[in-house]
Motif scaffolding. Structure first.
Motif, PDB file in Angstrom:
ATOM      1  N   SER A   7      59.606  37.828  20.160  1.00  0.00           N
ATOM      2  CA  SER A   7      58.560  38.195  20.873  1.00  0.00           C
ATOM      3  C   SER A   7      57.278  38.348  19.937  1.00  0.00           C
ATOM      4  CB  SER A   7      58.610  39.292  21.813  1.00  0.00           C
ATOM      5  OG  SER A   7      58.943  40.320  21.064  1.00  0.00           O
ATOM      6  N   ARG A   8      56.166  38.446  20.446  1.00  0.00           N
ATOM      7  CA  ARG A   8      55.071  38.845  19.516  1.00  0.00           C
ATOM      8  C   ARG A   8      55.462  40.153  18.755  1.00  0.00           C
ATOM      9  NH1 ARG A   8      50.095  36.314  20.174  1.00  0.00           N
ATOM     10  NH2 ARG A   8      48.824  37.966  19.165  1.00  0.00           N
ATOM     11  N   LEU A   9      55.886  41.291  19.354  1.00  0.00           N
ATOM     12  CA  LEU A   9      56.016  42.398  18.937  1.00  0.00           C
ATOM     13  C   LEU A   9      57.278  42.404  17.967  1.00  0.00           C
ATOM     14  CD1 LEU A   9      55.520  45.444  18.801  1.00  0.00           C
ATOM     15  CD2 LEU A   9      57.183  46.018  20.530  1.00  0.00           C
ATOM     16  N   GLY A  10      58.297  41.526  18.303  1.00  0.00           N
ATOM     17  CA  GLY A  10      59.510  41.421  17.460  1.00  0.00           C
ATOM     18  C   GLY A  10      59.055  40.793  16.193  1.00  0.00           C
ATOM     19  N   PRO A  64      52.799  29.806  19.009  1.00  0.00           N
ATOM     20  CA  PRO A  64      54.036  29.681  19.906  1.00  0.00           C
ATOM     21  C   PRO A  64      54.862  28.691  19.454  1.00  0.00           C
ATOM     22  CG  PRO A  64      51.685  28.990  20.933  1.00  0.00           C
ATOM     23  CD  PRO A  64      51.528  29.368  19.542  1.00  0.00           C
ATOM     24  N   GLU A  65      56.230  29.021  19.546  1.00  0.00           N
ATOM     25  CA  GLU A  65      57.254  28.070  18.891  1.00  0.00           C
ATOM     26  C   GLU A  65      57.355  27.033  19.840  1.00  0.00           C
ATOM     27  OE1 GLU A  65      61.048  26.513  17.953  1.00  0.00           O
ATOM     28  OE2 GLU A  65      60.906  27.545  19.760  1.00  0.00           O
ATOM     29  N   PRO A  66      57.504  25.646  19.612  1.00  0.00           N
ATOM     30  CA  PRO A  66      57.268  24.653  20.698  1.00  0.00           C
ATOM     31  C   PRO A  66      58.415  24.534  21.485  1.00  0.00           C
ATOM     32  CG  PRO A  66      57.014  23.933  18.017  1.00  0.00           C
ATOM     33  CD  PRO A  66      57.344  25.354  18.083  1.00  0.00           C
ATOM     34  N   MET A  67      59.625  24.766  21.089  1.00  0.00           N
ATOM     35  CA  MET A  67      61.014  24.555  21.678  1.00  0.00           C
ATOM     36  C   MET A  67      61.131  25.704  22.846  1.00  0.00           C
ATOM     37  SD  MET A  67      61.952  21.813  20.981  1.00  0.00           S
ATOM     38  CE  MET A  67      63.543  21.470  21.525  1.00  0.00           C
ATOM     39  N   THR A  68      60.776  26.867  22.541  1.00  0.00           N
ATOM     40  CA  THR A  68      61.009  27.915  23.358  1.00  0.00           C
ATOM     41  C   THR A  68      59.849  28.664  23.984  1.00  0.00           C
ATOM     42  OG1 THR A  68      61.201  29.759  21.566  1.00  0.00           O
ATOM     43  CG2 THR A  68      63.383  28.466  22.294  1.00  0.00           C
ATOM     44  N   GLY A  69      58.739  28.557  23.456  1.00  0.00           N
ATOM     45  CA  GLY A  69      57.580  29.246  23.844  1.00  0.00           C
ATOM     46  C   GLY A  69      57.468  30.582  23.350  1.00  0.00           C
ATOM     47  N   LYS A  70      58.568  31.174  22.626  1.00  0.00           N
ATOM     48  CA  LYS A  70      58.469  32.493  21.834  1.00  0.00           C
ATOM     49  C   LYS A  70      57.372  32.254  20.903  1.00  0.00           C
ATOM     50  CE  LYS A  70      63.030  34.096  23.092  1.00  0.00           C
ATOM     51  NZ  LYS A  70      64.471  34.688  22.401  1.00  0.00           N
ATOM     52  N   TRP A  71      57.131  33.349  20.054  1.00  0.00           N
ATOM     53  CA  TRP A  71      56.281  33.377  19.138  1.00  0.00           C
ATOM     54  C   TRP A  71      57.040  33.388  17.711  1.00  0.00           C
ATOM     55  CZ3 TRP A  71      51.059  33.168  20.029  1.00  0.00           C
ATOM     56  CH2 TRP A  71      50.737  33.232  21.196  1.00  0.00           C
ATOM     57  N   MET A  72      56.090  32.672  16.587  1.00  0.00           N
ATOM     58  CA  MET A  72      56.852  32.405  15.409  1.00  0.00           C
ATOM     59  C   MET A  72      55.729  32.647  14.131  1.00  0.00           C
ATOM     60  SD  MET A  72      57.239  28.459  15.007  1.00  0.00           S
ATOM     61  CE  MET A  72      57.333  28.054  13.642  1.00  0.00           C
ATOM     62  N   SER A  73      56.397  33.044  13.184  1.00  0.00           N
ATOM     63  CA  SER A  73      55.544  33.115  11.805  1.00  0.00           C
ATOM     64  C   SER A  73      56.224  32.635  10.857  1.00  0.00           C
ATOM     65  CB  SER A  73      54.863  34.427  11.570  1.00  0.00           C
ATOM     66  OG  SER A  73      54.166  34.618  10.618  1.00  0.00           O
ATOM     67  N   VAL A  74      55.451  32.068   9.998  1.00  0.00           N
ATOM     68  CA  VAL A  74      56.551  31.414   8.730  1.00  0.00           C
ATOM     69  C   VAL A  74      55.658  31.753   7.243  1.00  0.00           C
ATOM     70  CG1 VAL A  74      56.961  29.065   7.725  1.00  0.00           C
ATOM     71  CG2 VAL A  74      56.523  29.191  10.066  1.00  0.00           C
TER      72      VAL A  74
END
Length: 82
Positions: free
Chosen positions: A37-40, A64-74
């Motif tokens: 999630s954004r908070l996670g 947004p992460e393409p497969m799950t719609g959750k949020w991501m950072s790299v």
């Protein structure tokens, strides 16, 4: 401008000449990806920053992460391989 280049300015090494690999150590890029999630994602970035693993400014913007719609950072770190 093209006339400033002369082919005799280039020094060619013979095909069997050894490369000088001692000049710079080999650096291996390692990509770290946090998906939640954004908070996670934000809390994990803060945690890794506080523990000295990755500075907070090294992470990409949340997206947004393409497969799950959750949020991501790299983030990318570089390891020196001996």
């Amino acid at each position: 401008m093209a006339q400033d280049f002369r082919s005799d300015d280039v020094v060619a090494l013979p095909p069997d000449a050894p490369l000088n690999n001692d000049a710079a150590p080999v650096r291996e890029p390692v990509r770290l990806i946090v998906v939640s999630s954004r908070l996670g994602v934000t809390r994990m970035i803060q945690t890794l920053h506080l523990r000295g693993v990755v500075d907070a400014h090294e992470w990409s913007a949340l997206q947004p992460e393409p497969m799950t719609g959750k949020w991501m950072s790299v983030a990318t770190k570089y390891l020196t391989l001996d």
